[in-house]
Design a protein around this motif. Structure first.
Motif, PDB file in Angstrom:
ATOM      1  N   ALA A 132       0.696  -1.140  -0.041  1.00 12.18           N
ATOM      2  CA  ALA A 132      -0.113   0.129  -0.175  1.00 12.18           C
ATOM      3  C   ALA A 132       0.845   1.193  -0.046  1.00 12.18           C
ATOM      4  CB  ALA A 132      -1.067  -0.098   1.222  1.00 12.18           C
ATOM      5  N   ALA A 133       1.894   1.093   0.834  1.00  5.61           N
ATOM      6  CA  ALA A 133       2.957   2.517   0.766  1.00  5.61           C
ATOM      7  C   ALA A 133       3.642   2.525  -0.318  1.00  5.61           C
ATOM      8  CB  ALA A 133       3.837   2.416   1.937  1.00  5.61           C
ATOM      9  N   THR A 134       3.905   1.616  -1.187  1.00  5.17           N
ATOM     10  CA  THR A 134       4.608   1.644  -2.518  1.00  5.17           C
ATOM     11  C   THR A 134       3.622   2.175  -3.547  1.00  5.17           C
ATOM     12  OG1 THR A 134       5.938  -0.113  -1.798  1.00  5.17           O
ATOM     13  CG2 THR A 134       6.064   0.264  -4.293  1.00  5.17           C
ATOM     14  N   ARG A 135       2.616   1.621  -3.506  1.00  6.49           N
ATOM     15  CA  ARG A 135       1.376   2.029  -4.507  1.00  6.49           C
ATOM     16  C   ARG A 135       1.235   3.691  -4.436  1.00  6.49           C
ATOM     17  NH1 ARG A 135      -2.118   0.389  -8.302  1.00  6.49           N
ATOM     18  NH2 ARG A 135      -1.247  -1.410  -7.902  1.00  6.49           N
ATOM     19  N   ALA A 136       1.118   4.217  -3.095  1.00  6.48           N
ATOM     20  CA  ALA A 136       0.970   5.463  -2.758  1.00  6.48           C
ATOM     21  C   ALA A 136       2.130   6.387  -3.329  1.00  6.48           C
ATOM     22  CB  ALA A 136       0.644   5.682  -1.254  1.00  6.48           C
ATOM     23  N   ILE A 137       3.114   5.854  -3.145  1.00  8.39           N
ATOM     24  CA  ILE A 137       4.469   6.540  -3.551  1.00  8.39           C
ATOM     25  C   ILE A 137       4.298   6.628  -5.151  1.00  8.39           C
ATOM     26  CG2 ILE A 137       6.953   6.485  -3.911  1.00  8.39           C
ATOM     27  CD1 ILE A 137       6.044   8.125  -1.417  1.00  8.39           C
ATOM     28  N   VAL A 138       4.092   5.625  -5.745  1.00  5.51           N
ATOM     29  CA  VAL A 138       4.033   5.342  -7.243  1.00  5.51           C
ATOM     30  C   VAL A 138       3.098   6.489  -7.805  1.00  5.51           C
ATOM     31  CG1 VAL A 138       3.783   3.954  -9.182  1.00  5.51           C
ATOM     32  CG2 VAL A 138       5.237   3.203  -7.376  1.00  5.51           C
ATOM     33  N   ASN A 139       1.814   6.548  -7.057  1.00  2.54           N
ATOM     34  CA  ASN A 139       0.726   7.279  -7.497  1.00  2.54           C
ATOM     35  C   ASN A 139       1.187   8.825  -7.203  1.00  2.54           C
ATOM     36  OD1 ASN A 139      -0.962   5.122  -8.135  1.00  2.54           O
ATOM     37  ND2 ASN A 139      -2.076   5.277  -6.260  1.00  2.54           N
ATOM     38  N   ILE A 140       1.992   9.032  -6.321  1.00  2.00           N
ATOM     39  CA  ILE A 140       2.299  10.477  -5.890  1.00  2.00           C
ATOM     40  C   ILE A 140       3.318  10.739  -6.962  1.00  2.00           C
ATOM     41  CG2 ILE A 140       3.576  12.160  -4.545  1.00  2.00           C
ATOM     42  CD1 ILE A 140       2.222  10.189  -2.223  1.00  2.00           C
ATOM     43  N   ASN A 141       4.346   9.996  -7.509  1.00  2.00           N
ATOM     44  CA  ASN A 141       5.217  10.189  -8.559  1.00  2.00           C
ATOM     45  C   ASN A 141       4.550  10.192  -9.821  1.00  2.00           C
ATOM     46  OD1 ASN A 141       8.430   9.938  -9.122  1.00  2.00           O
ATOM     47  ND2 ASN A 141       7.345   8.715 -10.538  1.00  2.00           N
ATOM     48  N   THR A 142       3.541   9.894 -10.013  1.00  2.00           N
ATOM     49  CA  THR A 142       2.614   9.858 -11.246  1.00  2.00           C
ATOM     50  C   THR A 142       2.187  11.243 -11.194  1.00  2.00           C
ATOM     51  OG1 THR A 142       2.094   7.822 -11.611  1.00  2.00           O
ATOM     52  CG2 THR A 142       0.590   9.282 -12.658  1.00  2.00           C
ATOM     53  N   GLU A 143       1.678  11.936 -10.041  1.00  2.00           N
ATOM     54  CA  GLU A 143       0.996  13.107  -9.922  1.00  2.00           C
ATOM     55  C   GLU A 143       2.234  14.266 -10.392  1.00  2.00           C
ATOM     56  OE1 GLU A 143      -0.869  16.017  -6.507  1.00  2.00           O
ATOM     57  OE2 GLU A 143      -0.406  13.919  -6.150  1.00  2.00           O
ATOM     58  N   PHE A 144       3.137  13.846 -10.031  1.00  2.00           N
ATOM     59  CA  PHE A 144       4.479  15.002 -10.358  1.00  2.00           C
ATOM     60  C   PHE A 144       4.611  15.178 -11.838  1.00  2.00           C
ATOM     61  CE2 PHE A 144       8.845  15.120 -11.765  1.00  2.00           C
ATOM     62  CZ  PHE A 144       9.248  16.406 -11.595  1.00  2.00           C
ATOM     63  N   PHE A 145       4.440  13.933 -12.552  1.00  2.00           N
ATOM     64  CA  PHE A 145       4.527  14.326 -14.092  1.00  2.00           C
ATOM     65  C   PHE A 145       3.684  14.783 -14.571  1.00  2.00           C
ATOM     66  CE2 PHE A 145       7.897  10.981 -13.121  1.00  2.00           C
ATOM     67  CZ  PHE A 145       8.910  11.412 -13.990  1.00  2.00           C
ATOM     68  N   ASN A 146       2.355  14.626 -14.251  1.00  2.00           N
ATOM     69  CA  ASN A 146       1.011  15.244 -14.565  1.00  2.00           C
ATOM     70  C   ASN A 146       1.190  16.647 -14.456  1.00  2.00           C
ATOM     71  OD1 ASN A 146      -0.243  12.652 -15.213  1.00  2.00           O
ATOM     72  ND2 ASN A 146      -1.287  12.571 -13.272  1.00  2.00           N
ATOM     73  N   ILE A 147       1.597  17.261 -13.326  1.00  2.00           N
ATOM     74  CA  ILE A 147       1.850  18.499 -12.834  1.00  2.00           C
ATOM     75  C   ILE A 147       2.809  19.244 -14.075  1.00  2.00           C
ATOM     76  CG2 ILE A 147       2.890  20.172 -11.309  1.00  2.00           C
ATOM     77  CD1 ILE A 147       1.855  18.537  -9.092  1.00  2.00           C
ATOM     78  N   VAL A 148       3.875  18.505 -14.356  1.00  2.00           N
ATOM     79  CA  VAL A 148       4.755  19.060 -15.232  1.00  2.00           C
ATOM     80  C   VAL A 148       4.160  18.989 -16.394  1.00  2.00           C
ATOM     81  CG1 VAL A 148       7.161  18.293 -16.577  1.00  2.00           C
ATOM     82  CG2 VAL A 148       6.874  17.943 -14.127  1.00  2.00           C
TER      83      VAL A 148
END
Length: 261
Positions: A132-148
């Motif tokens: 669950a923690a890893t999936r949360a971090i991967v989703n946050i990382n995806t959010e970063f690229f969406n912001i870019v």
């Protein structure tokens, strides 16, 4: 017939089918009690007496079908489920919850969805929590690229930790240190007229209690090779913030006008 096979391709149905086959195999493998001979009171020909029926193991011990299976078979059956299906299975009843919360099942799912690199680690709170923690971090990382992609400076300013120790190294090789300098660098990136269209591949994450880092490759042009990217996050006040971003060219040269891969 095509509809039948298409249904079997669903992870949940495949898992149910495998489990059912395993149960039938276990059922027919149960030892049968031999029939006894008993003579009547006059010494006549012995009569075959049927023994009292042997209740199945599930009736004798109160266990479930999942508990009667070999643990490796149970883990294999559950490995066909994806993350949402395994969570839904754990909410059906107490027996299914016990099977779906098995640490080996979550470890197998982690390796299937993320990476085999961390096979030797032992998560403090078990593989389910680590997944669950890893999936949360991967989703946050995806959010970063969406912001870019959206070129949203307000969203980027909220995404980073407001601290003087944050660092950002763009693909040009220039280092920006401190929150204000990092935000100014992203303002330059977003002012660049060319669109920031890229693909992210080979994402690997490692999560600790309050720190996490993600490595990946980003492709702006599939013919020119990828950029190596590392993002580091820190957990603060109940959420994850980015504290470090590093993008570098893997192969070939880069135009110094490009400040982000």
């Amino acid at each position: 017939m095509e509809v039948f096979f298409s249904l079997l391709s669903e992870p949940s149905l495949v898992a149910v089918a495998v489990t059912a086959l395993c149960f039938l195999f276990a059922l027919f493998s149960l030892p049968r009690r031999p029939r006894k001979l008993q003579c009547d009171s006059n010494g006549a020909t012995p009569q075959m007496l049927d023994p009292s029926p042997v209740p199945p193991p599930s009736m004798r011990t109160g266990s479930s079908m999942m508990e009667e299976l070999v643990p490796e078979i149970t883990t294999h059956a559950l490995s066909y489920l994806d993350y949402p299906s395994l969570c839904r299975l754990s909410m059906t009843n107490s027996l299914m919850r016990k099977a779906a919360n098995d640490d080996n099942a979550w470890k197998a799912l982690y390796h299937k969805d993320f990476t085999l690199e961390q096979d030797s680690i032992t998560p403090t709170n078990g593989w389910k929590a680590y997944y669950a923690a890893t999936r949360a971090i991967v989703n946050i990382n995806t959010e970063f690229f969406n912001i870019v992609r959206d070129k949203s400076l307000p969203a980027m300013s909220r995404f980073w930790m407001n601290a003087d120790y944050v660092k950002c190294i763009h693909a040009s090789g220039e280092l920006f240190s401190g929150y204000n300098a990092v935000m100014q660098s992203w303002q330059l990136v977003f002012n660049w007229e060319q669109g920031l269209n890229f693909q992210v591949r080979d994402v690997r994450a490692r999560v600790l209690t309050d720190m996490a880092w993600v490595t990946m490759k980003t492709y702006v042009d599939m013919d020119t090779g990828p950029f190596n990217v590392t993002n580091v996050f820190e957990f603060h006040n109940g959420r994850w913030y980015m504290v470090h971003h590093h993008s570098s060219v893997m192969n070939g040269d880069v135009d110094h006008q490009i400040v982000h891969g």
